[in-house]
Scaffold this motif. Structure first.
Motif, PDB file in Angstrom:
ATOM      1  N   ASP A  76     -10.194  -4.420  14.977  1.00 57.26           N
ATOM      2  CA  ASP A  76      -9.089  -5.170  15.578  1.00 57.26           C
ATOM      3  C   ASP A  76      -8.339  -6.074  14.601  1.00 57.26           C
ATOM      4  OD1 ASP A  76     -11.132  -7.001  15.221  1.00 57.26           O
ATOM      5  OD2 ASP A  76     -10.909  -7.929  17.192  1.00 57.26           O
ATOM      6  N   PHE A  77      -8.664  -5.996  13.300  1.00 56.37           N
ATOM      7  CA  PHE A  77      -8.030  -6.862  12.311  1.00 56.37           C
ATOM      8  C   PHE A  77      -8.075  -6.181  10.951  1.00 56.37           C
ATOM      9  CE2 PHE A  77      -8.572  -9.818   8.797  1.00 56.37           C
ATOM     10  CZ  PHE A  77      -7.456 -10.615   8.934  1.00 56.37           C
ATOM     11  N   GLY A  78      -7.058  -6.455  10.145  1.00 60.16           N
ATOM     12  CA  GLY A  78      -7.062  -5.969   8.780  1.00 60.16           C
ATOM     13  C   GLY A  78      -6.042  -6.727   7.951  1.00 60.16           C
ATOM     14  N   SER A  79      -6.141  -6.559   6.653  1.00 63.25           N
ATOM     15  CA  SER A  79      -5.152  -7.147   5.748  1.00 63.25           C
ATOM     16  C   SER A  79      -5.031  -6.261   4.519  1.00 63.25           C
ATOM     17  CB  SER A  79      -5.554  -8.574   5.351  1.00 63.25           C
ATOM     18  OG  SER A  79      -6.704  -8.567   4.555  1.00 63.25           O
ATOM     19  N   PHE A  80      -3.881  -6.353   3.876  1.00 62.71           N
ATOM     20  CA  PHE A  80      -3.622  -5.599   2.657  1.00 62.71           C
ATOM     21  C   PHE A  80      -2.493  -6.277   1.894  1.00 62.71           C
ATOM     22  CE2 PHE A  80      -1.364  -3.654   6.210  1.00 62.71           C
ATOM     23  CZ  PHE A  80      -0.045  -3.630   5.766  1.00 62.71           C
ATOM     24  N   GLU A  81      -2.382  -5.931   0.638  1.00 63.74           N
ATOM     25  CA  GLU A  81      -1.316  -6.481  -0.207  1.00 63.74           C
ATOM     26  C   GLU A  81      -0.088  -5.580  -0.128  1.00 63.74           C
ATOM     27  OE1 GLU A  81      -1.434  -9.468  -1.887  1.00 63.74           O
ATOM     28  OE2 GLU A  81      -3.335  -9.648  -0.786  1.00 63.74           O
ATOM     29  N   TYR A  82       1.070  -6.209  -0.019  1.00 69.64           N
ATOM     30  CA  TYR A  82       2.329  -5.464  -0.007  1.00 69.64           C
ATOM     31  C   TYR A  82       3.379  -6.295  -0.733  1.00 69.64           C
ATOM     32  CZ  TYR A  82       6.455  -2.949   1.462  1.00 69.64           C
ATOM     33  OH  TYR A  82       7.627  -2.232   1.456  1.00 69.64           O
ATOM     34  N   ASP A  83       3.915  -5.759  -1.785  1.00 68.38           N
ATOM     35  CA  ASP A  83       5.000  -6.408  -2.532  1.00 68.38           C
ATOM     36  C   ASP A  83       4.657  -7.856  -2.888  1.00 68.38           C
ATOM     37  OD1 ASP A  83       7.489  -6.357  -3.795  1.00 68.38           O
ATOM     38  OD2 ASP A  83       8.542  -7.088  -2.004  1.00 68.38           O
ATOM     39  N   THR A 111      -2.721   3.616   8.869  1.00 71.19           N
ATOM     40  CA  THR A 111      -3.710   4.349   8.085  1.00 71.19           C
ATOM     41  C   THR A 111      -4.840   3.458   7.560  1.00 71.19           C
ATOM     42  OG1 THR A 111      -2.372   4.091   6.071  1.00 71.19           O
ATOM     43  CG2 THR A 111      -2.015   6.091   7.392  1.00 71.19           C
ATOM     44  N   PHE A 112      -4.858   2.200   7.950  1.00 71.68           N
ATOM     45  CA  PHE A 112      -5.886   1.275   7.468  1.00 71.68           C
ATOM     46  C   PHE A 112      -7.265   1.801   7.851  1.00 71.68           C
ATOM     47  CE2 PHE A 112      -8.700  -2.366   7.619  1.00 71.68           C
ATOM     48  CZ  PHE A 112      -8.369  -3.056   6.468  1.00 71.68           C
ATOM     49  N   ALA A 113      -8.177   1.851   6.888  1.00 71.20           N
ATOM     50  CA  ALA A 113      -9.539   2.342   7.158  1.00 71.20           C
ATOM     51  C   ALA A 113     -10.581   1.611   6.325  1.00 71.20           C
ATOM     52  CB  ALA A 113      -9.598   3.839   6.887  1.00 71.20           C
ATOM     53  N   GLU A 114     -10.227   0.466   5.789  1.00 72.25           N
ATOM     54  CA  GLU A 114     -11.119  -0.258   4.882  1.00 72.25           C
ATOM     55  C   GLU A 114     -11.973  -1.283   5.627  1.00 72.25           C
ATOM     56  OE1 GLU A 114      -8.641  -1.747   1.707  1.00 72.25           O
ATOM     57  OE2 GLU A 114      -7.598   0.167   1.617  1.00 72.25           O
ATOM     58  N   TYR A 115     -12.627  -0.850   6.684  1.00 70.89           N
ATOM     59  CA  TYR A 115     -13.464  -1.753   7.474  1.00 70.89           C
ATOM     60  C   TYR A 115     -14.811  -1.955   6.798  1.00 70.89           C
ATOM     61  CZ  TYR A 115      -9.982  -0.829  11.009  1.00 70.89           C
ATOM     62  OH  TYR A 115      -8.800  -0.714  11.684  1.00 70.89           O
ATOM     63  N   ASP A 166       7.057   0.954   5.760  1.00 67.94           N
ATOM     64  CA  ASP A 166       5.924   1.039   4.820  1.00 67.94           C
ATOM     65  C   ASP A 166       4.734   0.228   5.329  1.00 67.94           C
ATOM     66  OD1 ASP A 166       7.369   2.614   3.054  1.00 67.94           O
ATOM     67  OD2 ASP A 166       7.823   0.962   1.677  1.00 67.94           O
ATOM     68  N   ILE A 167       4.998  -0.970   5.805  1.00 66.47           N
ATOM     69  CA  ILE A 167       3.934  -1.837   6.313  1.00 66.47           C
ATOM     70  C   ILE A 167       3.288  -1.211   7.541  1.00 66.47           C
ATOM     71  CG2 ILE A 167       3.519  -4.059   7.471  1.00 66.47           C
ATOM     72  CD1 ILE A 167       5.594  -5.214   5.408  1.00 66.47           C
ATOM     73  N   MET A 168       4.098  -0.697   8.465  1.00 68.82           N
ATOM     74  CA  MET A 168       3.549  -0.067   9.663  1.00 68.82           C
ATOM     75  C   MET A 168       2.687   1.140   9.288  1.00 68.82           C
ATOM     76  SD  MET A 168       3.175  -0.303  12.884  1.00 68.82           S
ATOM     77  CE  MET A 168       4.394  -1.506  13.314  1.00 68.82           C
ATOM     78  N   MET A 209      12.509  -8.332   6.958  1.00 68.76           N
ATOM     79  CA  MET A 209      12.447  -7.379   5.840  1.00 68.76           C
ATOM     80  C   MET A 209      13.349  -6.185   6.122  1.00 68.76           C
ATOM     81  SD  MET A 209       8.381  -7.304   5.126  1.00 68.76           S
ATOM     82  CE  MET A 209       7.857  -7.940   3.567  1.00 68.76           C
ATOM     83  N   ARG A 210      13.658  -5.456   5.073  1.00 68.93           N
ATOM     84  CA  ARG A 210      14.427  -4.217   5.230  1.00 68.93           C
ATOM     85  C   ARG A 210      13.625  -3.243   6.094  1.00 68.93           C
ATOM     86  NH1 ARG A 210      14.231  -4.192  -0.444  1.00 68.93           N
ATOM     87  NH2 ARG A 210      13.245  -2.154  -0.237  1.00 68.93           N
ATOM     88  N   LEU A 211      14.319  -2.348   6.772  1.00 65.28           N
ATOM     89  CA  LEU A 211      13.647  -1.393   7.656  1.00 65.28           C
ATOM     90  C   LEU A 211      12.683  -0.481   6.898  1.00 65.28           C
ATOM     91  CD1 LEU A 211      16.456  -0.384  10.179  1.00 65.28           C
ATOM     92  CD2 LEU A 211      14.529  -1.947  10.530  1.00 65.28           C
TER      93      LEU A 211
END
Length: 95
Positions: A62-69, A47-51, A40-42, A33-35
Motif C-alpha cells: 500500500d506504499f512505495g517511493s522512488f526517485e524521479y528527476d 510497475t513498482f515491485a520493490e517491496y 512517467d511517474i504513474m 508537472m508536464r503530462l
C-alpha cells in the motif's frame, strides 16, 4: 485466503490495472508537472515491485517511493468510505 493477502491482492489490482473501485489523487506538485512527466511517474507506480519488510512491514503493498528527476516520489493506497469522508481501517485486529 487470509485478510492480508486479500488486501495485498486488491491493492496490487488497483495500482497496476485500476481494477476495482478507487480514485487517484495527486499532489499539486505532481499536477503541475508536464503530462509526460506525470505519465512517467504513474508508470513507475504501476510497475513498482520493490517491496521489502522495511518498506512494507504489513505485506499490504500500500506504499512505495522512488526517485524521479532528482525528487523522491511517494505513493500511498488508503481505504476510505464511498463519500471520502473518513478513512476506514482495513487491517484486521489481532486476537
Amino acid at each position: 485466503m487470509d485478510s492480508i493477502a486479500r488486501i495485498r491482492e486488491q491493492n496490487d489490482a488497483f495500482r497496476t490495472r485500476f481494477a476495482g473501485e478507487g480514485r487517484i489523487f495527486v499532489t499539486s506538485g505532481i499536477a503541475q508537472m508536464r503530462l509526460d512527466q506525470q505519465a512517467d511517474i504513474m508508470h513507475q507506480v504501476h510497475t513498482f515491485a520493490e517491496y521489502t519488510p522495511e518498506n512494507d512491514p504489513h505485506g499490504e503493498h500500500d506504499f512505495g517511493s522512488f526517485e524521479y528527476d532528482g525528487k523522491t516520489i511517494f505513493w500511498k493506497i488508503d481505504c476510505y468510505d464511498r463519500a471520502l469522508a473518513t478513512g476506514r481501517p482495513i487491517r484486521p485486529t489481532r486476537r
